[in-house]
Design a protein around this motif. Structure first.
Motif, PDB file in Angstrom:
ATOM      1  N   ARG A   3      -6.994 -10.954  19.517  1.00 21.89           N
ATOM      2  CA  ARG A   3      -7.196 -10.963  20.971  1.00 21.89           C
ATOM      3  C   ARG A   3      -7.559 -12.380  21.436  1.00 21.89           C
ATOM      4  O   ARG A   3      -7.023 -12.884  22.426  1.00 21.89           O
ATOM      5  N   ASP A   4      -8.484 -13.026  20.707  1.00 22.24           N
ATOM      6  CA  ASP A   4      -8.900 -14.378  21.093  1.00 22.24           C
ATOM      7  C   ASP A   4      -7.744 -15.368  21.027  1.00 22.24           C
ATOM      8  O   ASP A   4      -7.654 -16.276  21.862  1.00 22.24           O
ATOM      9  N   ASP A   5      -6.854 -15.210  20.030  1.00 21.32           N
ATOM     10  CA  ASP A   5      -5.672 -16.077  19.947  1.00 21.32           C
ATOM     11  C   ASP A   5      -4.824 -15.939  21.203  1.00 21.32           C
ATOM     12  O   ASP A   5      -4.414 -16.937  21.806  1.00 21.32           O
ATOM     13  N   LEU A   6      -4.561 -14.704  21.590  1.00 22.12           N
ATOM     14  CA  LEU A   6      -3.710 -14.467  22.755  1.00 22.12           C
ATOM     15  C   LEU A   6      -4.384 -14.938  24.038  1.00 22.12           C
ATOM     16  O   LEU A   6      -3.737 -15.539  24.905  1.00 22.12           O
ATOM     17  N   ILE A   7      -5.675 -14.709  24.164  1.00 19.94           N
ATOM     18  CA  ILE A   7      -6.412 -15.192  25.332  1.00 19.94           C
ATOM     19  C   ILE A   7      -6.262 -16.708  25.449  1.00 19.94           C
ATOM     20  O   ILE A   7      -6.001 -17.242  26.535  1.00 19.94           O
ATOM     21  N   ALA A   8      -6.390 -17.406  24.327  1.00 17.66           N
ATOM     22  CA  ALA A   8      -6.272 -18.872  24.341  1.00 17.66           C
ATOM     23  C   ALA A   8      -4.869 -19.343  24.692  1.00 17.66           C
ATOM     24  O   ALA A   8      -4.704 -20.419  25.288  1.00 17.66           O
ATOM     25  N   MET A   9      -3.850 -18.564  24.347  1.00 17.39           N
ATOM     26  CA  MET A   9      -2.462 -18.958  24.615  1.00 17.39           C
ATOM     27  C   MET A   9      -2.038 -18.710  26.060  1.00 17.39           C
ATOM     28  O   MET A   9      -1.080 -19.310  26.535  1.00 17.39           O
ATOM     29  N   LEU A  10      -2.708 -17.799  26.747  1.00 13.29           N
ATOM     30  CA  LEU A  10      -2.351 -17.493  28.133  1.00 13.29           C
ATOM     31  C   LEU A  10      -2.998 -18.530  29.042  1.00 13.29           C
ATOM     32  O   LEU A  10      -4.195 -18.488  29.309  1.00 13.29           O
ATOM     33  N   ARG A  11      -2.194 -19.436  29.493  1.00 13.68           N
ATOM     34  CA  ARG A  11      -2.674 -20.500  30.401  1.00 13.68           C
ATOM     35  C   ARG A  11      -2.080 -20.261  31.779  1.00 13.68           C
ATOM     36  O   ARG A  11      -2.178 -19.183  32.302  1.00 13.68           O
ATOM     37  N   GLU A  12      -1.394 -21.244  32.307  1.00 14.06           N
ATOM     38  CA  GLU A  12      -0.819 -21.145  33.648  1.00 14.06           C
ATOM     39  C   GLU A  12       0.705 -21.194  33.597  1.00 14.06           C
ATOM     40  O   GLU A  12       1.338 -21.737  34.498  1.00 14.06           O
ATOM     41  N   GLN A  13       1.311 -20.595  32.575  1.00  6.77           N
ATOM     42  CA  GLN A  13       2.762 -20.582  32.460  1.00  6.77           C
ATOM     43  C   GLN A  13       3.407 -19.944  33.698  1.00  6.77           C
ATOM     44  O   GLN A  13       4.418 -20.411  34.181  1.00  6.77           O
ATOM     45  N   THR A  14       2.814 -18.864  34.181  1.00 10.87           N
ATOM     46  CA  THR A  14       3.248 -18.202  35.417  1.00 10.87           C
ATOM     47  C   THR A  14       1.994 -17.679  36.125  1.00 10.87           C
ATOM     48  O   THR A  14       0.919 -17.617  35.529  1.00 10.87           O
TER      49      THR A  14
END
Length: 120
Positions: A3-14
């Motif tokens: 979960r923490d990996d995915l949280i860190a990867m979600l930035r401002e792509q959209t």
């Protein structure tokens, strides 16, 4: 992937990435599937879904941005995944690179209210 990996990867792509990240922080369920699909194939499918949504007067956060990102990515193989809010009122579709180390695009938002979801 955690979960923490995915949280860190979600930035401002959209525009949908921030709300998707917030849903994960709040405990949303998520899954990333193993299969790889060329980005431009996703672009075609979701371009059609976007047109249908617009005809119905419904917009989906980040969908137009995601279709454009996927189209530009061409034949790049991507993994797909989804995020479902704890109360199931929000959902998100995510697209990651082939090694699942970066989010490429994300769209989603509030689920439409149907007779079934309203308990009618």
């Amino acid at each position: 992937m955690t979960r923490d990996d995915l949280i860190a990867m979600l930035r401002e792509q959209t525009p949908a990435c921030g709300p998707a990240r917030n849903a994960l922080i709040a405990g949303a369920d998520f899954v990333v599937w193993d299969g790889l699909v060329p980005a431009n194939r996703h672009a075609g499918v979701f371009r059609t879904r976007m047109r249908r949504s617009l005809k119905r007067g419904r917009t989906v956060d980040g969908l137009a941005n995601s279709v454009d990102i996927l189209r530009r990515a061409g034949e790049e193989p991507l993994r797909t995944g989804s995020i479902d809010a704890v109360d199931r009122s929000f959902w998100f579709m995510i697209f990651l690179n082939s090694t699942a180390t970066a989010v490429v695009a994300c769209f989603g938002g509030r689920r439409p209210i149907t007779m079934e979801s309203a308990g009618l």
